[in-house]
Design a protein around this motif. Structure first.
Motif, short mmCIF file in Angstrom:
data_model
loop_
_atom_site.label_atom_id
_atom_site.label_comp_id
_atom_site.label_asym_id
_atom_site.label_seq_id
_atom_site.Cartn_x
_atom_site.Cartn_y
_atom_site.Cartn_z
N PRO A 88 -1.92 6.85 -11.89
CA PRO A 88 -2.79 6.48 -10.89
C PRO A 88 -3.59 7.96 -9.99
O PRO A 88 -3.25 8.80 -9.80
CB PRO A 88 -1.81 5.97 -10.19
CG PRO A 88 -0.55 5.35 -11.01
CD PRO A 88 -0.99 6.76 -11.78
N LYS A 89 -4.87 7.00 -9.13
CA LYS A 89 -5.43 8.39 -8.82
C LYS A 89 -4.74 8.91 -7.85
O LYS A 89 -5.39 9.87 -7.08
CB LYS A 89 -6.75 7.62 -8.12
CG LYS A 89 -6.46 6.43 -6.97
CD LYS A 89 -8.30 5.50 -6.91
CE LYS A 89 -7.61 4.52 -5.84
NZ LYS A 89 -8.59 4.22 -5.93
N MET A 132 2.34 -1.64 -4.42
CA MET A 132 1.96 -0.36 -4.45
C MET A 132 0.37 -0.81 -4.63
O MET A 132 0.01 0.61 -4.12
CB MET A 132 2.99 0.40 -5.04
CG MET A 132 4.08 0.65 -4.75
SD MET A 132 4.48 1.81 -5.81
CE MET A 132 6.34 1.23 -4.69
N ASN A 133 -0.53 -1.37 -4.57
CA ASN A 133 -1.41 -1.29 -5.25
C ASN A 133 -2.16 -0.92 -6.32
O ASN A 133 -3.37 0.16 -6.28
CB ASN A 133 -2.26 -1.35 -4.03
CG ASN A 133 -2.48 -1.84 -2.77
OD1 ASN A 133 -2.72 -3.09 -2.72
ND2 ASN A 133 -2.74 -1.52 -2.02
N ASP A 134 -1.11 -0.70 -7.21
CA ASP A 134 -1.19 0.42 -8.73
C ASP A 134 -1.08 1.76 -8.39
O ASP A 134 -1.10 2.00 -9.28
CB ASP A 134 -2.44 -0.31 -9.48
CG ASP A 134 -2.94 -1.59 -9.78
OD1 ASP A 134 -1.32 -2.41 -9.88
OD2 ASP A 134 -4.16 -2.04 -9.98
N GLN A 135 -0.10 2.25 -7.30
CA GLN A 135 0.16 3.83 -7.01
C GLN A 135 1.51 3.98 -7.65
O GLN A 135 1.77 3.66 -6.53
CB GLN A 135 -0.64 3.88 -5.45
CG GLN A 135 -2.44 3.88 -5.78
CD GLN A 135 -2.85 4.60 -6.63
OE1 GLN A 135 -3.18 5.73 -6.60
NE2 GLN A 135 -3.74 3.48 -7.03
N LEU A 136 1.48 3.30 -8.26
CA LEU A 136 2.89 3.53 -9.08
C LEU A 136 3.66 5.06 -10.40
O LEU A 136 2.19 4.47 -11.19
CB LEU A 136 4.14 2.63 -9.55
CG LEU A 136 4.66 2.59 -10.13
CD1 LEU A 136 6.06 3.83 -8.48
CD2 LEU A 136 5.23 1.39 -10.86
N GLY A 196 0.65 -1.52 0.09
CA GLY A 196 -0.04 0.04 -0.01
C GLY A 196 0.94 0.60 -0.04
O GLY A 196 0.17 2.56 0.00
N CYS A 197 2.61 0.83 0.24
CA CYS A 197 2.78 2.16 -0.06
C CYS A 197 2.76 2.59 -1.43
O CYS A 197 2.75 2.39 -2.39
CB CYS A 197 4.16 1.82 0.28
SG CYS A 197 5.04 1.22 -0.85
N VAL A 198 3.20 4.44 -1.96
CA VAL A 198 3.19 4.47 -3.17
C VAL A 198 4.45 4.34 -3.85
O VAL A 198 5.50 4.70 -2.82
CB VAL A 198 2.21 5.94 -3.59
CG1 VAL A 198 1.29 5.60 -2.62
CG2 VAL A 198 3.40 6.90 -2.40
N GLY A 199 4.62 4.94 -5.70
CA GLY A 199 5.55 5.45 -5.87
C GLY A 199 5.77 5.56 -6.87
O GLY A 199 5.22 6.55 -7.91
N MET A 200 7.48 6.49 -6.66
CA MET A 200 7.28 7.33 -8.09
C MET A 200 9.08 7.15 -9.09
O MET A 200 9.48 6.25 -8.70
CB MET A 200 7.41 8.57 -7.85
CG MET A 200 6.25 9.60 -7.42
SD MET A 200 6.66 11.51 -6.85
CE MET A 200 5.32 12.10 -7.29
N CYS A 201 8.67 6.86 -10.88
CA CYS A 201 9.45 6.12 -11.05
C CYS A 201 10.18 7.27 -12.59
O CYS A 201 9.20 7.15 -13.21
CB CYS A 201 9.16 4.76 -12.06
SG CYS A 201 10.73 4.58 -12.99
N SER A 202 10.91 8.17 -12.13
CA SER A 202 11.36 9.29 -13.33
C SER A 202 12.60 8.74 -14.40
O SER A 202 12.96 8.01 -13.97
CB SER A 202 12.49 9.87 -12.70
OG SER A 202 12.48 11.47 -13.55
N THR A 203 11.39 8.15 -15.54
CA THR A 203 11.77 7.68 -16.57
C THR A 203 11.83 7.90 -18.11
O THR A 203 10.76 9.02 -17.92
CB THR A 203 11.37 5.84 -16.19
OG1 THR A 203 12.07 5.14 -17.45
CG2 THR A 203 9.91 5.50 -16.49
N GLN A 204 11.98 7.53 -18.60
CA GLN A 204 11.82 7.83 -20.50
C GLN A 204 12.10 6.61 -21.16
O GLN A 204 13.44 6.28 -21.30
CB GLN A 204 12.97 9.00 -21.01
CG GLN A 204 11.97 9.36 -22.51
CD GLN A 204 11.03 9.80 -22.51
OE1 GLN A 204 10.40 10.23 -21.33
NE2 GLN A 204 10.24 9.82 -23.65
#
Length: 432
Positions: free
Chosen positions: A416-417, A390-394, A362-370
């Motif tokens: 994601p919401k 992350m329950n789809d919160q990436l 249930g944590c969330v994540g951010m991925c800076s990518t290209q």
């Protein structure tokens, strides 16, 4: 309950650029974590830095450079004029950047010199004919130097000059950290109850040199080759000979031993291995930091690779006595994290399986990518594993546009919401 803490991720291409905003008295304190782009530069860096400067009122409590790759620092050089108008209280860097540490200074100088040498060889290969592999290897080498800028000064050196002395007014205090150090926070952040713990990099040379553990990677089948590429054999065996088949005169003016070293050093597979090793060595220098505020815990791992994670997860070299399982501390940290900045833009070698399995569901994540900057980055099996945790919160940086010429990547899916994009382009926010 909302804490007022916010993480902002900018879209600039293949690179990291994050702004962490912390409620404090009398207003909001801002932390800049990296500011760079290299491969697949979308041309949005200047707009992003201008936006950042406006958002923070030209004042940053803390600037953190995780490591000196161009895709983490180039913005400091290319936007030096904007940073010259920003006041900064403190700057954090890994211990490898400490000008008072002669071992670190010599190590970095050697790495930059090697990258420059490799870059010239890859450029020569590309001048002879198109070569996609050489293009990617040249990109790796130039990520270390930044390539040559104006007046022949390497772009990364210009960025480092800004970090060391290019901000407005009296220059900030600089701190150089390794795993286990207790960091010094700007007074406003400390008074607000903000805390930080340095988890990497280690200082052990053996761990810094540990780049890969394939058993800990999310691989996509047989696309990953062995760590050491097979030697190329440009000639059939019928054309091979032995040293004794030739007299000493055949090896003039260098002599046999020196000539063999020169040939070995020029082989494409050897050059490739050197470029990849240099690239990963810099990644392993990354600061790994756990931030805590208002009961929330955020893990920023830079581009840390196996040896850096190994130190954090197992307390030492994995598999040696006492270092075969996650430490209680690592389990506690990962089991409580609320936010994870995905390491190394979502590559296979920067978020171990054991780390993902220990993260709080249930944590969330951010991925800076290209996409299409480097082979198979971001790695789909890794992102799938993180989404499940992350329950789809990436969020991915390419889920928003970076101006009219760089639309959102349709293959990245919808944002994601849990996240927002207030300007509908350039950056993504997550608010706690």
């Amino acid at each position: 309950m909302a804490s007022g803490l916010r993480v902002r991720m900018y879209r600039i291409g293949f690179g990291d650029f994050f702004l962490l905003s912390v409620p404090s008295a009398p207003g909001v304190s801002h932390i800049l974590i990296d500011c760079g782009v290299h491969a697949k530069d979308l041309g949005s860096m200047r707009a992003a830095v201008t936006q950042m400067a406006k958002d923070c009122g030209n004042r940053l409590a803390l600037v953190i450079m995780t490591h000196r790759h161009a895709d983490h620092i180039s913005g400091f050089g290319s936007c030096a004029d904007i940073f010259a108008q920003i006041e900064v209280e403190r700057v954090w860097m890994p211990w490898f950047e400490n000008p008072g540490d002669q071992k670190a200074v010599a190590f970095q100088a050697s790495l930059v010199a090697m990258a420059g040498h490799l870059g010239r060889q890859f450029q020569a290969r590309l001048a002879a004919k198109p070569d996609p592999e050489a293009e990617q290897l040249l990109s790796m080498a130039e990520n270390i130097t930044g390539g040559l800028g104006l007046a022949g000064i390497a772009a990364n050196q210009k960025a480092l000059n800004v970090l060391h002395g290019g901000f407005k007014g009296s220059q900030p205090a600089h701190d150089y950290y390794k795993a286990g150090d207790v960091p010094t926070l700007p007074p406003g952040l400390a008074a607000a109850g903000f805390a930080a713990e340095i988890l990497g990099p280690p200082i052990d040379d053996a761990l810094i040199g540990q780049m890969t553990n394939k058993n800990q990677q999310y691989l996509a089948g047989v696309t990953e080759g062995d760590d050491q590429p097979e030697k190329l054999k440009p000639f059939a065996n019928a054309f091979r000979g032995k040293r004794d088949d030739y007299g000493d005169k055949a090896f003039e003016p260098y002599g046999y031993d020196r000539m063999m070293r020169m040939l070995e050093g020029a082989q494409p597979d050897v050059l490739a291995a050197q470029a990849e090793a240099a690239d990963k060595t810099l990644n392993n220098q990354s600061l790994v930091i756990l931030f805590s505020f208002g009961g929330k815990n955020l893990l920023f791992a830079g581009d840390a690779q196996w040896g850096n994670w190994e130190n954090f997860l197992y307390g030492g070299a994995y598999g040696t006595p006492g270092h075969t399982q996650l430490t209680a501390k690592a389990q506690d940290i990962l089991g409580k994290i609320d936010f994870y900045k995905v390491g190394h833009h979502g590559s296979a070698n920067a978020t171990p399986k054991d780390a993902v399995k220990a993260m709080r569901i249930g944590c969330v994540g951010m991925c800076s990518t290209q996409e299409h900057a480097y082979n198979e980055v971001p790695r789909a099996p890794l992102l799938d594993a993180l989404r499940q945790r992350m329950n789809d919160q990436l969020a991915r940086s390419d889920q928003v546009a970076a101006g009219a010429d760089a639309p959102a990547n349709p293959d990245a899916g919808a944002l994601p919401k849990a996240f927002s994009a207030p300007a509908h382009e350039l950056f993504i926010d997550y608010a706690f």
